[in-house]
Write a protein that holds these residues in place. Structure first.
Motif, short mmCIF file in Angstrom:
data_model
loop_
_atom_site.label_atom_id
_atom_site.label_comp_id
_atom_site.label_asym_id
_atom_site.label_seq_id
_atom_site.Cartn_x
_atom_site.Cartn_y
_atom_site.Cartn_z
N SER A 77 0.82 -1.22 0.00
CA SER A 77 0.00 0.00 0.00
C SER A 77 0.85 1.26 0.00
N ASP A 78 0.42 2.24 -0.81
CA ASP A 78 1.04 3.56 -0.77
C ASP A 78 0.05 4.61 -0.27
N LEU A 79 -1.01 4.15 0.40
CA LEU A 79 -2.01 5.04 0.97
C LEU A 79 -1.58 5.49 2.35
N THR A 80 -2.35 6.38 2.95
CA THR A 80 -2.07 6.79 4.32
C THR A 80 -2.30 5.61 5.26
N SER A 82 -4.26 5.36 7.89
CA SER A 82 -5.67 5.11 8.20
C SER A 82 -6.38 4.46 7.02
N GLU A 83 -6.06 4.89 5.78
CA GLU A 83 -6.69 4.30 4.60
C GLU A 83 -6.24 2.85 4.43
N THR A 84 -4.97 2.61 4.64
CA THR A 84 -4.45 1.25 4.51
C THR A 84 -5.06 0.31 5.54
N ILE A 85 -5.11 0.76 6.77
CA ILE A 85 -5.70 -0.05 7.84
C ILE A 85 -7.17 -0.32 7.57
N ALA A 86 -7.91 0.71 7.17
CA ALA A 86 -9.34 0.55 6.93
C ALA A 86 -9.60 -0.41 5.78
N ARG A 87 -8.89 -0.25 4.68
CA ARG A 87 -9.11 -1.13 3.53
C ARG A 87 -8.72 -2.57 3.84
N GLY A 88 -7.59 -2.72 4.51
CA GLY A 88 -7.16 -4.07 4.86
C GLY A 88 -8.14 -4.76 5.79
N THR A 89 -8.64 -4.01 6.77
CA THR A 89 -9.57 -4.59 7.74
C THR A 89 -10.90 -4.95 7.09
N LEU A 90 -11.39 -4.10 6.21
CA LEU A 90 -12.64 -4.39 5.51
C LEU A 90 -12.50 -5.61 4.60
N GLU A 91 -11.33 -5.78 4.01
CA GLU A 91 -11.11 -6.96 3.18
C GLU A 91 -11.11 -8.23 4.03
N VAL A 92 -10.55 -8.14 5.23
CA VAL A 92 -10.63 -9.28 6.15
C VAL A 92 -12.09 -9.60 6.45
N SER A 93 -12.89 -8.57 6.71
CA SER A 93 -14.32 -8.77 6.98
C SER A 93 -15.01 -9.45 5.80
N ARG A 94 -14.67 -9.00 4.60
CA ARG A 94 -15.30 -9.58 3.40
C ARG A 94 -15.00 -11.07 3.28
N VAL A 95 -13.73 -11.44 3.51
CA VAL A 95 -13.35 -12.85 3.39
C VAL A 95 -14.06 -13.68 4.45
N LEU A 96 -14.11 -13.19 5.67
CA LEU A 96 -14.67 -13.97 6.78
C LEU A 96 -16.19 -14.10 6.70
N THR A 97 -16.86 -13.19 5.97
CA THR A 97 -18.32 -13.23 5.92
C THR A 97 -18.85 -13.49 4.52
#
Length: 225
Positions: A77-80, A82-97
Protein backbone atom coordinates in the motif's frame (compact mmCIF):
# COMPACT_ATOMS: atom_id res chain seq x y z
CA UNK A 1 -14.65 -0.51 0.44
CA UNK A 2 -18.08 -2.09 0.78
CA UNK A 3 -18.35 -5.47 2.44
CA UNK A 4 -20.52 -7.96 0.61
CA UNK A 5 -22.12 -10.75 2.62
CA UNK A 6 -24.44 -12.08 -0.02
CA UNK A 7 -24.82 -15.84 0.17
CA UNK A 8 -23.87 -18.05 -2.73
CA UNK A 9 -26.55 -18.92 -5.23
CA UNK A 10 -28.89 -21.62 -3.85
CA UNK A 11 -27.82 -24.16 -6.48
CA UNK A 12 -24.10 -23.53 -6.03
CA UNK A 13 -22.30 -26.55 -4.56
CA UNK A 14 -20.91 -26.05 -1.07
CA UNK A 15 -17.16 -25.65 -0.84
CA UNK A 16 -15.16 -28.41 0.89
CA UNK A 17 -14.51 -26.07 3.81
CA UNK A 18 -18.21 -25.20 4.17
CA UNK A 19 -19.13 -28.89 4.08
CA UNK A 20 -16.47 -29.66 6.69
CA UNK A 21 -17.60 -26.89 9.04
CA UNK A 22 -21.21 -28.03 8.74
CA UNK A 23 -20.23 -31.64 9.45
CA UNK A 24 -18.18 -30.66 12.50
CA UNK A 25 -21.01 -28.48 13.81
CA UNK A 26 -23.58 -31.23 13.41
CA UNK A 27 -21.46 -34.15 14.64
CA UNK A 28 -19.19 -32.46 17.18
CA UNK A 29 -15.56 -31.51 16.80
CA UNK A 30 -14.15 -33.94 19.34
CA UNK A 31 -16.32 -36.81 18.08
CA UNK A 32 -15.26 -36.38 14.44
CA UNK A 33 -12.19 -38.18 13.12
CA UNK A 34 -10.12 -36.81 10.27
CA UNK A 35 -11.05 -39.85 8.19
CA UNK A 36 -14.78 -39.35 8.67
CA UNK A 37 -14.42 -35.64 7.88
CA UNK A 38 -12.49 -36.39 4.70
CA UNK A 39 -15.20 -38.87 3.68
CA UNK A 40 -17.90 -36.28 4.35
CA UNK A 41 -16.37 -33.81 1.92
CA UNK A 42 -15.51 -36.43 -0.67
CA UNK A 43 -11.74 -36.51 -0.27
CA UNK A 44 -9.25 -39.19 0.50
CA UNK A 45 -7.46 -38.76 3.82
CA UNK A 46 -4.17 -37.97 2.07
CA UNK A 47 -5.82 -35.32 -0.14
CA UNK A 48 -7.46 -33.77 2.91
CA UNK A 49 -4.10 -33.50 4.67
CA UNK A 50 -2.45 -31.96 1.63
CA UNK A 51 -5.17 -29.37 1.21
CA UNK A 52 -6.05 -28.48 4.78
CA UNK A 53 -3.53 -30.10 7.12
CA UNK A 54 -5.92 -31.06 9.90
CA UNK A 55 -9.55 -30.79 10.95
CA UNK A 56 -8.54 -27.79 13.06
CA UNK A 57 -6.96 -26.11 10.04
CA UNK A 58 -10.05 -26.55 7.88
CA UNK A 59 -12.10 -24.54 10.39
CA UNK A 60 -9.74 -21.57 10.04
CA UNK A 61 -9.02 -21.78 6.31
CA UNK A 62 -10.79 -18.43 5.71
CA UNK A 63 -8.52 -16.78 8.27
CA UNK A 64 -5.45 -18.12 6.48
CA UNK A 65 -6.69 -16.52 3.25
CA UNK A 66 -7.59 -13.26 5.01
CA UNK A 67 -4.18 -13.05 6.69
CA UNK A 68 -2.38 -13.70 3.41
CA UNK A 69 -4.32 -10.98 1.59
CA UNK A 70 -3.92 -8.55 4.46
CA UNK A 71 -0.16 -9.03 4.51
CA UNK A 72 0.07 -8.38 0.78
CA UNK A 73 -1.98 -5.20 1.10
CA UNK A 74 0.07 -3.89 4.02
CA UNK A 75 3.29 -4.64 2.15
CA UNK A 76 2.29 -2.86 -1.06
CA UNK A 77 0.00 0.00 0.00
CA UNK A 78 1.04 3.56 -0.77
CA UNK A 79 -2.01 5.04 0.97
CA UNK A 80 -2.07 6.79 4.32
CA UNK A 81 -1.96 4.65 7.43
CA UNK A 82 -5.67 5.11 8.20
CA UNK A 83 -6.69 4.30 4.60
CA UNK A 84 -4.45 1.25 4.51
CA UNK A 85 -5.70 -0.05 7.84
CA UNK A 86 -9.34 0.55 6.93
CA UNK A 87 -9.11 -1.13 3.53
CA UNK A 88 -7.16 -4.07 4.86
CA UNK A 89 -9.57 -4.59 7.74
CA UNK A 90 -12.64 -4.39 5.51
CA UNK A 91 -11.11 -6.96 3.18
CA UNK A 92 -10.63 -9.28 6.15
CA UNK A 93 -14.32 -8.77 6.98
CA UNK A 94 -15.30 -9.58 3.40
CA UNK A 95 -13.35 -12.85 3.39
CA UNK A 96 -14.67 -13.97 6.78
CA UNK A 97 -18.32 -13.23 5.92
CA UNK A 98 -18.44 -14.11 2.22
CA UNK A 99 -20.33 -17.29 3.13
CA UNK A 100 -22.70 -16.12 5.90
CA UNK A 101 -24.06 -19.57 6.71
CA UNK A 102 -20.61 -21.10 7.14
CA UNK A 103 -19.40 -18.05 9.12
CA UNK A 104 -22.21 -18.50 11.63
CA UNK A 105 -21.69 -22.24 11.89
CA UNK A 106 -18.00 -21.64 12.51
CA UNK A 107 -18.86 -19.18 15.29
CA UNK A 108 -21.19 -21.76 16.81
CA UNK A 109 -18.49 -24.41 16.58
CA UNK A 110 -15.95 -22.14 18.27
CA UNK A 111 -18.33 -21.38 21.14
CA UNK A 112 -18.75 -25.07 21.86
CA UNK A 113 -15.11 -26.14 21.44
CA UNK A 114 -12.46 -24.80 23.87
CA UNK A 115 -9.59 -26.06 21.70
CA UNK A 116 -10.82 -24.01 18.75
CA UNK A 117 -11.31 -20.93 20.92
CA UNK A 118 -7.63 -21.19 21.92
CA UNK A 119 -6.65 -21.39 18.25
CA UNK A 120 -8.82 -18.34 17.58
CA UNK A 121 -6.82 -16.38 20.15
CA UNK A 122 -3.60 -17.35 18.40
CA UNK A 123 -5.01 -16.11 15.09
CA UNK A 124 -6.13 -12.85 16.71
CA UNK A 125 -2.55 -12.29 17.83
CA UNK A 126 -1.37 -12.93 14.25
CA UNK A 127 -3.59 -10.09 13.02
CA UNK A 128 -2.28 -7.85 15.79
CA UNK A 129 1.35 -8.62 14.98
CA UNK A 130 0.72 -7.98 11.28
CA UNK A 131 -0.79 -4.56 11.96
CA UNK A 132 1.91 -3.85 14.53
CA UNK A 133 4.73 -4.49 12.05
CA UNK A 134 3.07 -2.26 9.46
CA UNK A 135 2.48 0.57 11.93
CA UNK A 136 6.03 0.35 13.23
CA UNK A 137 7.28 0.64 9.65
CA UNK A 138 5.26 3.78 8.85
CA UNK A 139 5.55 5.42 12.28
CA UNK A 140 7.01 8.90 12.47
CA UNK A 141 10.35 9.40 14.23
CA UNK A 142 9.88 9.68 17.97
CA UNK A 143 6.90 7.33 18.10
CA UNK A 144 7.11 5.33 21.35
CA UNK A 145 7.65 1.60 21.05
CA UNK A 146 4.27 0.89 22.58
CA UNK A 147 2.45 3.01 19.95
CA UNK A 148 2.20 0.38 17.18
CA UNK A 149 1.41 -2.31 19.76
CA UNK A 150 -1.48 -0.36 21.29
CA UNK A 151 -2.96 0.80 18.00
CA UNK A 152 -2.73 -2.67 16.42
CA UNK A 153 -4.62 -4.19 19.35
CA UNK A 154 -7.24 -1.43 19.10
CA UNK A 155 -7.70 -2.00 15.36
CA UNK A 156 -8.37 -5.71 15.91
CA UNK A 157 -10.76 -4.93 18.76
CA UNK A 158 -12.75 -2.47 16.61
CA UNK A 159 -12.93 -5.02 13.78
CA UNK A 160 -14.06 -7.79 16.10
CA UNK A 161 -16.81 -5.55 17.47
CA UNK A 162 -18.03 -4.96 13.90
CA UNK A 163 -17.91 -8.69 13.22
CA UNK A 164 -20.04 -9.33 16.30
CA UNK A 165 -22.53 -6.74 15.04
CA UNK A 166 -22.67 -8.60 11.76
CA UNK A 167 -23.28 -11.88 13.56
CA UNK A 168 -26.16 -10.25 15.40
CA UNK A 169 -27.69 -8.18 12.58
CA UNK A 170 -26.74 -10.30 9.60
CA UNK A 171 -26.39 -7.57 6.97
CA UNK A 172 -23.89 -5.22 5.37
CA UNK A 173 -24.87 -2.32 7.62
CA UNK A 174 -22.93 -3.93 10.44
CA UNK A 175 -19.72 -2.88 8.67
CA UNK A 176 -21.02 0.45 7.42
CA UNK A 177 -19.29 2.48 10.11
CA UNK A 178 -16.07 0.48 10.27
CA UNK A 179 -14.05 2.78 8.02
CA UNK A 180 -15.21 5.80 9.99
CA UNK A 181 -14.40 4.10 13.29
CA UNK A 182 -10.91 3.07 12.20
CA UNK A 183 -10.20 6.50 10.71
CA UNK A 184 -11.22 8.12 13.99
CA UNK A 185 -9.01 5.68 15.89
CA UNK A 186 -5.93 6.41 13.77
CA UNK A 187 -6.63 10.14 13.96
CA UNK A 188 -6.10 9.97 17.72
CA UNK A 189 -2.51 8.98 16.97
CA UNK A 190 -2.09 11.10 13.82
CA UNK A 191 1.27 12.68 14.73
CA UNK A 192 2.73 9.17 14.90
CA UNK A 193 1.05 7.44 11.97
CA UNK A 194 0.89 9.68 8.94
CA UNK A 195 -0.54 12.90 10.33
CA UNK A 196 -4.04 12.29 9.02
CA UNK A 197 -5.38 14.79 11.54
CA UNK A 198 -3.43 17.56 9.81
CA UNK A 199 0.19 18.57 10.06
CA UNK A 200 1.30 21.57 12.07
CA UNK A 201 1.60 24.82 10.10
CA UNK A 202 3.73 27.92 10.62
CA UNK A 203 1.77 31.00 9.64
CA UNK A 204 3.64 34.18 8.67
CA UNK A 205 1.49 37.32 8.47
CA UNK A 206 2.79 40.82 7.73
CA UNK A 207 1.05 43.90 9.14
CA UNK A 208 1.89 47.49 10.08
CA UNK A 209 3.44 48.09 13.48
CA UNK A 210 0.48 50.22 14.50
CA UNK A 211 -2.14 47.78 13.23
CA UNK A 212 -5.16 47.18 15.41
CA UNK A 213 -5.92 43.71 16.82
CA UNK A 214 -8.66 43.37 14.22
CA UNK A 215 -6.17 44.09 11.45
CA UNK A 216 -3.80 41.46 12.87
CA UNK A 217 -6.59 38.87 13.03
CA UNK A 218 -7.61 39.66 9.44
CA UNK A 219 -4.00 39.24 8.27
CA UNK A 220 -3.73 35.83 9.99
CA UNK A 221 -7.12 34.76 8.64
CA UNK A 222 -6.03 35.67 5.12
CA UNK A 223 -2.90 33.52 5.49
CA UNK A 224 -4.91 30.57 6.81
CA UNK A 225 -7.51 30.91 4.08
Amino acid sequence: MTTSTAASAPDAPASPQATAVRYLTEHGYEQTTTSSLADAIGMSRSTFFRRFGSKEDVVFADHDLALSQLQEQLDTSDLTASETIARGTLEVSRVLTRDPVTARMRAQLLRSTPLLRERELVITHRYERMFQRYLARVAAPGTPDWGPIAVAAAVVAVHNAALRRWMKLGDDHAFGGLTRELTALLAKFAPWFGGEAGASRVVVAAFEAGASPDDVLRAITDQLG
